[in-house]
Design a protein around this motif. Structure first.
Motif, short mmCIF file in Angstrom:
data_model
loop_
_atom_site.label_atom_id
_atom_site.label_comp_id
_atom_site.label_asym_id
_atom_site.label_seq_id
_atom_site.Cartn_x
_atom_site.Cartn_y
_atom_site.Cartn_z
N ALA A 31 0.89 -1.06 -0.11
CA ALA A 31 -0.03 0.06 -0.07
C ALA A 31 0.75 1.22 -0.17
CB ALA A 31 -0.99 0.16 1.15
N THR A 32 1.75 1.28 0.79
CA THR A 32 2.61 2.55 0.87
C THR A 32 3.76 2.75 -0.38
OG1 THR A 32 4.32 1.17 2.16
CG2 THR A 32 2.81 2.58 3.51
N ALA A 33 3.93 1.47 -1.13
CA ALA A 33 4.68 1.99 -2.36
C ALA A 33 3.72 1.76 -3.86
CB ALA A 33 5.46 0.53 -2.44
N SER A 34 2.56 1.98 -3.70
CA SER A 34 1.69 1.71 -4.82
C SER A 34 1.81 3.16 -5.67
CB SER A 34 0.35 1.85 -4.31
OG SER A 34 -0.09 3.15 -3.83
N ALA A 35 2.34 4.41 -5.06
CA ALA A 35 2.38 5.49 -6.03
C ALA A 35 3.91 5.32 -6.69
CB ALA A 35 2.41 6.56 -5.27
N THR A 36 4.81 4.78 -5.81
CA THR A 36 5.99 4.38 -6.45
C THR A 36 6.13 3.50 -7.59
OG1 THR A 36 7.01 5.15 -4.21
CG2 THR A 36 8.56 4.09 -6.05
N ILE A 37 5.36 2.44 -7.45
CA ILE A 37 5.48 1.55 -8.43
C ILE A 37 4.91 1.98 -9.85
CG2 ILE A 37 4.60 -0.67 -8.98
CD1 ILE A 37 4.63 -1.82 -6.10
N ALA A 38 3.60 2.63 -9.44
CA ALA A 38 2.77 3.36 -10.62
C ALA A 38 3.82 4.30 -11.40
CB ALA A 38 1.53 3.74 -10.10
N THR A 39 4.55 4.98 -10.60
CA THR A 39 5.53 5.83 -11.33
C THR A 39 6.51 5.24 -12.11
OG1 THR A 39 4.89 7.53 -9.68
CG2 THR A 39 7.01 7.89 -10.81
N SER A 40 6.99 4.39 -11.49
CA SER A 40 7.94 3.39 -12.19
C SER A 40 7.56 2.64 -13.37
CB SER A 40 8.52 2.39 -11.35
OG SER A 40 9.68 1.62 -11.83
N LEU A 41 6.40 1.96 -13.58
CA LEU A 41 5.91 1.17 -14.32
C LEU A 41 4.96 1.55 -15.15
CD1 LEU A 41 5.87 -2.19 -12.49
CD2 LEU A 41 7.60 -1.16 -13.84
N GLY A 42 3.90 2.84 -14.65
CA GLY A 42 3.00 3.09 -15.48
C GLY A 42 2.62 4.45 -14.98
N SER A 43 1.37 4.85 -15.14
CA SER A 43 0.89 6.13 -14.58
C SER A 43 -0.18 6.12 -13.50
CB SER A 43 0.05 6.83 -15.49
OG SER A 43 -1.19 5.99 -15.91
N PHE A 44 -0.32 7.13 -12.64
CA PHE A 44 -1.19 7.06 -11.45
C PHE A 44 -2.49 6.73 -11.56
CE2 PHE A 44 -3.94 9.07 -8.37
CZ PHE A 44 -3.41 9.06 -7.17
N GLU A 45 -3.03 6.65 -13.07
CA GLU A 45 -4.40 6.14 -13.02
C GLU A 45 -4.47 4.66 -13.12
OE1 GLU A 45 -5.41 7.82 -16.93
OE2 GLU A 45 -5.83 9.67 -16.34
N GLN A 46 -3.26 4.11 -13.09
CA GLN A 46 -3.36 2.66 -12.86
C GLN A 46 -3.07 2.16 -11.64
OE1 GLN A 46 -0.03 2.20 -16.13
NE2 GLN A 46 -1.53 0.87 -17.13
N VAL A 47 -3.02 2.94 -10.67
CA VAL A 47 -2.90 2.52 -9.23
C VAL A 47 -4.03 1.61 -8.84
CG1 VAL A 47 -3.03 3.09 -6.77
CG2 VAL A 47 -1.57 4.29 -8.55
N PRO A 48 -5.21 1.72 -9.27
CA PRO A 48 -6.53 0.92 -8.77
C PRO A 48 -6.18 -0.55 -9.18
CG PRO A 48 -7.37 3.08 -9.36
CD PRO A 48 -5.77 3.00 -9.69
N TRP A 49 -5.54 -0.57 -10.36
CA TRP A 49 -5.26 -2.04 -11.11
C TRP A 49 -4.26 -2.64 -10.22
CZ3 TRP A 49 -8.27 -4.38 -14.01
CH2 TRP A 49 -9.15 -3.76 -15.05
N LEU A 50 -3.53 -2.11 -9.41
CA LEU A 50 -2.58 -2.85 -8.57
C LEU A 50 -3.26 -3.66 -7.46
CD1 LEU A 50 0.45 -0.29 -8.02
CD2 LEU A 50 0.58 -2.40 -9.37
N PHE A 51 -4.40 -3.30 -7.16
CA PHE A 51 -5.26 -3.82 -6.21
C PHE A 51 -6.69 -4.54 -6.57
CE2 PHE A 51 -3.31 -0.04 -4.19
CZ PHE A 51 -2.67 -0.49 -3.14
N THR A 52 -7.00 -4.20 -7.49
CA THR A 52 -8.32 -4.68 -8.07
C THR A 52 -8.05 -5.90 -8.90
OG1 THR A 52 -8.31 -3.11 -10.10
CG2 THR A 52 -9.63 -2.79 -8.41
N SER A 53 -6.72 -5.98 -9.69
CA SER A 53 -6.48 -7.52 -10.23
C SER A 53 -6.21 -8.47 -9.21
CB SER A 53 -5.06 -7.03 -11.16
OG SER A 53 -4.19 -6.51 -10.31
N TYR A 54 -5.46 -8.01 -8.18
CA TYR A 54 -5.35 -9.08 -7.02
C TYR A 54 -6.59 -9.34 -6.45
CZ TYR A 54 -3.73 -10.43 -2.25
OH TYR A 54 -3.25 -11.19 -1.19
N LEU A 55 -7.38 -8.59 -6.17
CA LEU A 55 -8.56 -8.57 -5.30
C LEU A 55 -9.74 -9.40 -6.06
CD1 LEU A 55 -8.97 -5.19 -3.48
CD2 LEU A 55 -8.40 -7.37 -2.56
N LEU A 56 -9.71 -8.94 -7.40
CA LEU A 56 -10.72 -9.74 -8.38
C LEU A 56 -10.15 -11.44 -8.36
CD1 LEU A 56 -13.07 -10.06 -10.37
CD2 LEU A 56 -11.42 -9.20 -12.15
#
Length: 485
Positions: free
Chosen positions: A35-60
Motif C-alpha cells: 500500500a505504501t509503495a503503490s504510488a512509487t510502483i505506478a510511477t516506475s511502471l505506468g501512471s497514477f491512473e493505473q494504481v487501482p489495478w494494482l489492487f483490483t487485479s489482485y482482489l478480483l
C-alpha cells in the motif's frame, strides 16, 4: 481430540497452528507492504491512473478463487488446496518482483490473488475443523498476532524498500516465507483421507462468475477514463456483467453442487455474515489504498511516513481481534459486531475532518480507531457462520464469506478510483495536491456511508446473548469437573 485446555503453540496441535500462522503471514504482509509503495510502483511502471489495478487485479483474482478453493477443500481436501494456494502466491511474487511493465505486474498480482484466495479461506477452515468454538476464541489471539506483526513490519518495509532499497524487494521477501509455510504444512498437517465419491466441480459456474466479475470491475475502472460512461462501450461492458451475473444466479440455483452455493445465503446468519464481510472489504481497501496517497500527495510525506498512517489502522485491528474471542463468548456475536461497527463509524466520520493541514499523528489516530472497530467486526460473524455449518459445508461457507470480502474490496477500490480519477486533473500521470484533496474527501464520504451500512448489517445478526450465557455456564461447569446440566 486433544483436551480443551491444549491450545497454543506447545500443544499437540501447536505445529498445525504455527503452519496456519505462517500461511496467513503471506497474505497479511502482502496486504500492508504494497500500500505504501503503490504510488512509487505506478510511477516506475505506468501512471497514477493505473494504481487501482494494482489492487483490483489482485482482489478480483482472490474473489474468484476464494469460493472455488472453499468448495474444492470440501471435495479434494484442505491440504491440497492450501499448498496450491501457496504455490500460486510464490509464482505471482516472482513475476511481480521481476516485472518489466505494468502489464507484467498486473499478471503477477493476479497470480498472487489466486493464491491468496486459496490460502485464507482454507486456513480458516482448517482452524474451524481442529478447534472447537471456545478454543477458536483463544487461538484467535495467535492468528491476530500475525496481522499485528505484519501491520507494523509491512508498512515500514514497504516504505523502506520503495524509498531506500527498491520496491521490487516488496515481492522478493515473499519467497522464503512461501517456502517455509509450504514446508511446515507438508510436515505438520496430516489430514484424514477423503472417502466416498467426489462431487463434481462446477466449471460452468466458475466461468460465469469470473466473466461477470471481470466485466463489472472493468466497467467501473475504465468508465469515464477509456470511454465515456454513456458510451456504447460502457453500456456493453456493464450490461454484459449484469447478463452473466443473472445467468450465474440461475445456474447456481439449479445445479446440485455450484461453485458458489447461493442457497447458503437463505440462512440469516450466513447471509448477514457475508454481507458484513463485503462491506468490510469496501472500507478496508478504500482506506488502505487512499490514506497513503493522501499522506504523500496532500500532506507531502514520503512513503515511510505514509506507511505509519496506514500501520495505525492495521495495528488497531489485531489488537481488538485478539480480544474479540473473549468478548463474543461473553456477550455474543451480534453485540460484539455491533460494538465494533459503531467504532468503525466513529472513526470514518472523524476522517471527514481531515484536510491539507492535518498532522500525521491525527491521521494515524483516526485510522487506528477504524482498525479497532474492524477487529471486533470482521471475524466474529465468520466464526458464528462456521459454527452453524456442517463439516461438509464449512469450506463453502468460509469461501462464500471470503468471496464477499474480496469482491467488496475490489469494488471499493474501483469506485474510489473512479471518484479520484474523475475529480482530478493529471500532470505527467500525477494529480496535483489542490485537486487531490477534494477528490479524497469524496472517498472518505463514501467510506463513512459504507460504515453506516456496516452498523445496520451488524444489527441484523441473530440475537445470541442467551446462547453466549449458556456457553459460558457450560465452560464454567466443565472447568470444575462437573457435567453440564
Amino acid at each position: 481430540m486433544p483436551p480443551t485446555t491444549a491450545v497454543g503453540l506447545r500443544s499437540e496441535r501447536g505445529p498445525i497452528l504455527l503452519s496456519l500462522m505462517l500461511a496467513t503471514s503471506l497474505v497479511a504482509l502482502d496486504a500492508t507492504i504494497i500500500a505504501t509503495a503503490s504510488a512509487t510502483i505506478a510511477t516506475s511502471l505506468g501512471s497514477f491512473e493505473q494504481v487501482p489495478w494494482l489492487f483490483t487485479s489482485y482482489l478480483l483474482a482472490a474473489a474468484l478463487s476464494t469460493p472455488l478453493a472453499g468448495r474444492l477443500s470440501d471435495v479434494l481436501g484442505r491440504k491440497r488446496l492450501i499448498l496450491a494456494g501457496i504455490g500460486l502466491f510464490l509464482a505471482g511474487s516472482v513475476l511481480c518482483g521481476a516485472a518489466w511493465s505494468m502489464t507484467a505486474m498486473i499478471v503477477g498480482r493476479v497470480l498472487q490473488g489466486l493464491g491468496s484466495g486459496a490460502v485464507m479461506p482454507v486456513s480458516q477452515t482448517i482452524a474451524a475443523d481442529i478447534y472447537t468454538l471456545e478454543e477458536r476464541a483463544r487461538t484467535q489471539g495467535y492468528l491476530a498476532s500475525v496481522w499485528a506483526v505484519s501491520s507494523v513490519v509491512g508498512p515500514a518495509l514497504g516504505g523502506v524498500f520503495s524509498e531506500f532499497v527498491g520496491w521490487r524487494w516488496i515481492f522478493w521477501i515473499n519467497l522464503p516465507l512461501c517456502v517455509l509455510a509450504g514446508w511446515m504444512i507438508v510436515r505438520r498437517y496430516h489430514e484424514a483421507p477423503r472417502t466416498g465419491e467426489r462431487e463434481p466441480i462446477d466449471y460452468v459456474g466458475a466461468v460465469l462468475l469470473s466473466g461477470a466479475s471481470v466485466l463489472l470491475l472493468l466497467g467501473l475502472l475504465e468508465g469515464g477514463i477509456s470511454w465515456a460512461w454513456a458510451s456504447p462501450a460502457s453500456v456493453g461492458v456493464l450490461g454484459g456483467a449484469v447478463v452473466l451475473a443473472a445467468l450465474f444466479v440461475r445456474h447456481a440455483l439449479r445445479t446440485p453442487h455450484p461453485v458458489l452455493d447461493l442457497r447458503l445465503l437463505s440462512g440469516r446468519l450466513v447471509g448477514v455474515a457475508s454481507a458484513i464481510s463485503l462491506v468490510v472489504g469496501v472500507i478496508v481497501l478504500g482506506l488502505s489504498t487512499y490514506v497513503p496517497i493522501y499522506a504523500q500527495g496532500v500532506l507531502g510525506h514520503g512513503p515511510l511516513l505514509a506507511g505509519f498512517a496506514l500501520a495505525a489502522m492495521t495495528v488497531g485491528w489485531p489488537l481488538a481481534a485478539s480480544n474479540s474471542g473473549r468478548l463474543f463468548l461473553r456477550v455474543g456475536f451480534r453485540l460484539t459486531a455491533l460494538t465494533g461497527s459503531t467504532v468503525v463509524l466513529v472513526g470514518t466520520t472523524l476522517m471527514l475532518l481531515l484536510g491539507p493541514a492535518t498532522s500525521l499523528p491525527v491521521v494515524a489516530a483516526t485510522t487506528f480507531l477504524v482498525g479497532l472497530g474492524m477487529g471486533l467486526t470482521a471475524v466474529p460473524p465468520l466464526i458464528a457462520a462456521q459454527s452453524a455449518a456442517t463439516h461438509a459445508t464449512r469450506g463453502a461457507v468460509t469461501g462464500m464469506n471470503g468471496f464477499a470480502r474480496s469482491l467488496g474490496s475490489a469494488v471499493g477500490v474501483a469506485v474510489c478510483g473512479v471518484v479520484v480519477s474523475t475529480h482530478t486533473a493529471h500532470v505527467d500521470g500525477t494529480p496535483s495536491a489542490t485537486d487531490l484533496m477534494p477528490a479524497l474527501h469524496l472517498v472518505f464520504w463514501f467510506v463513512a456511508a459504507s460504515a453506516v451500512v456496516l452498523v445496520a448489517l451488524a444489527a441484523l445478526l441473530p440475537v445470541d446473548r442467551q446462547a453466549a450465557r449458556d456457553r459460558r455456564a457450560a465452560a464454567a461447569e466443565a472447568a470444575v469437573g462437573r457435567p453440564a446440566e
